[in-house]
Enzyme design. Structure first.
Site, short mmCIF file in Angstrom:
data_model
loop_
_atom_site.label_atom_id
_atom_site.label_comp_id
_atom_site.label_asym_id
_atom_site.label_seq_id
_atom_site.Cartn_x
_atom_site.Cartn_y
_atom_site.Cartn_z
N ASP A 34 0.86 -1.19 0.00
CA ASP A 34 0.00 0.00 0.00
C ASP A 34 0.89 1.24 0.00
O ASP A 34 1.83 1.32 0.80
CB ASP A 34 -0.89 -0.03 1.25
CG ASP A 34 -2.01 0.98 1.20
OD1 ASP A 34 -1.73 2.18 0.98
OD2 ASP A 34 -3.18 0.59 1.39
N GLN A 97 -14.33 2.95 1.86
CA GLN A 97 -13.66 2.47 0.64
C GLN A 97 -13.37 3.65 -0.29
O GLN A 97 -14.21 4.54 -0.47
CB GLN A 97 -14.55 1.44 -0.09
CG GLN A 97 -13.83 0.79 -1.27
CD GLN A 97 -14.68 -0.28 -1.97
OE1 GLN A 97 -15.87 -0.42 -1.69
NE2 GLN A 97 -14.06 -1.02 -2.87
N HIS A 103 -10.32 -5.43 -2.25
CA HIS A 103 -8.98 -5.59 -1.69
C HIS A 103 -9.04 -5.78 -0.18
O HIS A 103 -9.95 -5.29 0.48
CB HIS A 103 -8.09 -4.40 -2.04
CG HIS A 103 -8.64 -3.07 -1.64
ND1 HIS A 103 -9.59 -2.41 -2.37
CD2 HIS A 103 -8.38 -2.27 -0.58
CE1 HIS A 103 -9.89 -1.26 -1.78
NE2 HIS A 103 -9.17 -1.16 -0.68
N PHE A 104 -8.03 -6.48 0.32
CA PHE A 104 -7.88 -6.73 1.75
C PHE A 104 -6.60 -6.06 2.21
O PHE A 104 -5.55 -6.24 1.61
CB PHE A 104 -7.81 -8.24 2.03
CG PHE A 104 -9.09 -8.96 1.72
CD1 PHE A 104 -9.38 -9.34 0.41
CD2 PHE A 104 -10.01 -9.25 2.71
CE1 PHE A 104 -10.57 -9.99 0.10
CE2 PHE A 104 -11.20 -9.90 2.42
CZ PHE A 104 -11.48 -10.28 1.11
N HIS A 105 -6.69 -5.28 3.29
CA HIS A 105 -5.53 -4.64 3.91
C HIS A 105 -4.94 -5.60 4.94
O HIS A 105 -5.66 -6.12 5.79
CB HIS A 105 -5.95 -3.36 4.65
CG HIS A 105 -6.54 -2.30 3.79
ND1 HIS A 105 -5.81 -1.21 3.35
CD2 HIS A 105 -7.79 -2.14 3.29
CE1 HIS A 105 -6.60 -0.42 2.63
NE2 HIS A 105 -7.80 -0.96 2.58
#
Ligand code: DGP
Length: 141
Positions: A34, A97, A103-105
């Site tokens: 990220d 969002q 997506h996954f953090h």
């Protein structure tokens, strides 16, 4: 809910139109750093199949991405010698969002250290490069 927009930034990363610090890729999934990390090692895991978020994702897509979320979470904990790992996933603007490709953090966590603001400051490229290498090493090990 709006339709999936193939012009979103993660779709561009998937098509190779913009660069990213990739740490893992398989037939169905990509993981990369990220650029606005909420802590050291903040990594994103995305399915290659298009969906806006978890609300419109094909269950088969979810069944393929979650094992990679687990793999990356385990690697992130090891790579950054973290005490724990936070996994976060936002759906629609009201939930926070801002990029509309599921997506996954994955955020390594340390005792007593709060995570930074969501989608806050841009990290230095050199730091992202070094952290991506740590992740690749842990994923390979
Ligand atoms: P959200 O959609 O709210 O779950 O957050 C999107 C996340 O994506 C946020 O943590 C910042 C990150 N991000 C935004 N633009 C880019 C980009 O161009 N490249 C990468 N690697 N991450 C991005």
């Amino acid at each position: 809910m709006s339709a999936y927009d193939p012009g979103n930034i993660f779709a561009k990363i998937l098509r190779g139109e913009i660069p990213s610090h990739k740490v893992y890729e398989d037939e169905h999934t990509l993981a990369f750093m990220d650029v606005m990390p909420q802590g050291p090692g903040h990594t994103l895991v995305i399915p290659k199949a298009p969906s806006r978020n978890i609300l419109d994702a094909d269950p088969e897509t979810l069944s393929r991405v979650i094992p990679v979320v687990q793999k990356v979470a385990v690697a992130a904990k090891e790579a950054f010698e973290a005490d724990g790992v936070t996994v976060i996933q936002f759906n629609e603007p009201a939930a926070g969002q801002s990029v509309y490709h599921l997506h996954f953090h994955i955020i390594p966590r340390f005792e007593g250290v709060p995570i930074k603001r969501h989608a806050g400051a841009m990290e230095d490229q050199d730091v992202l490069t070094a952290n991506a290498q740590k992740m690749r090493d842990a994923l390979a090990g």
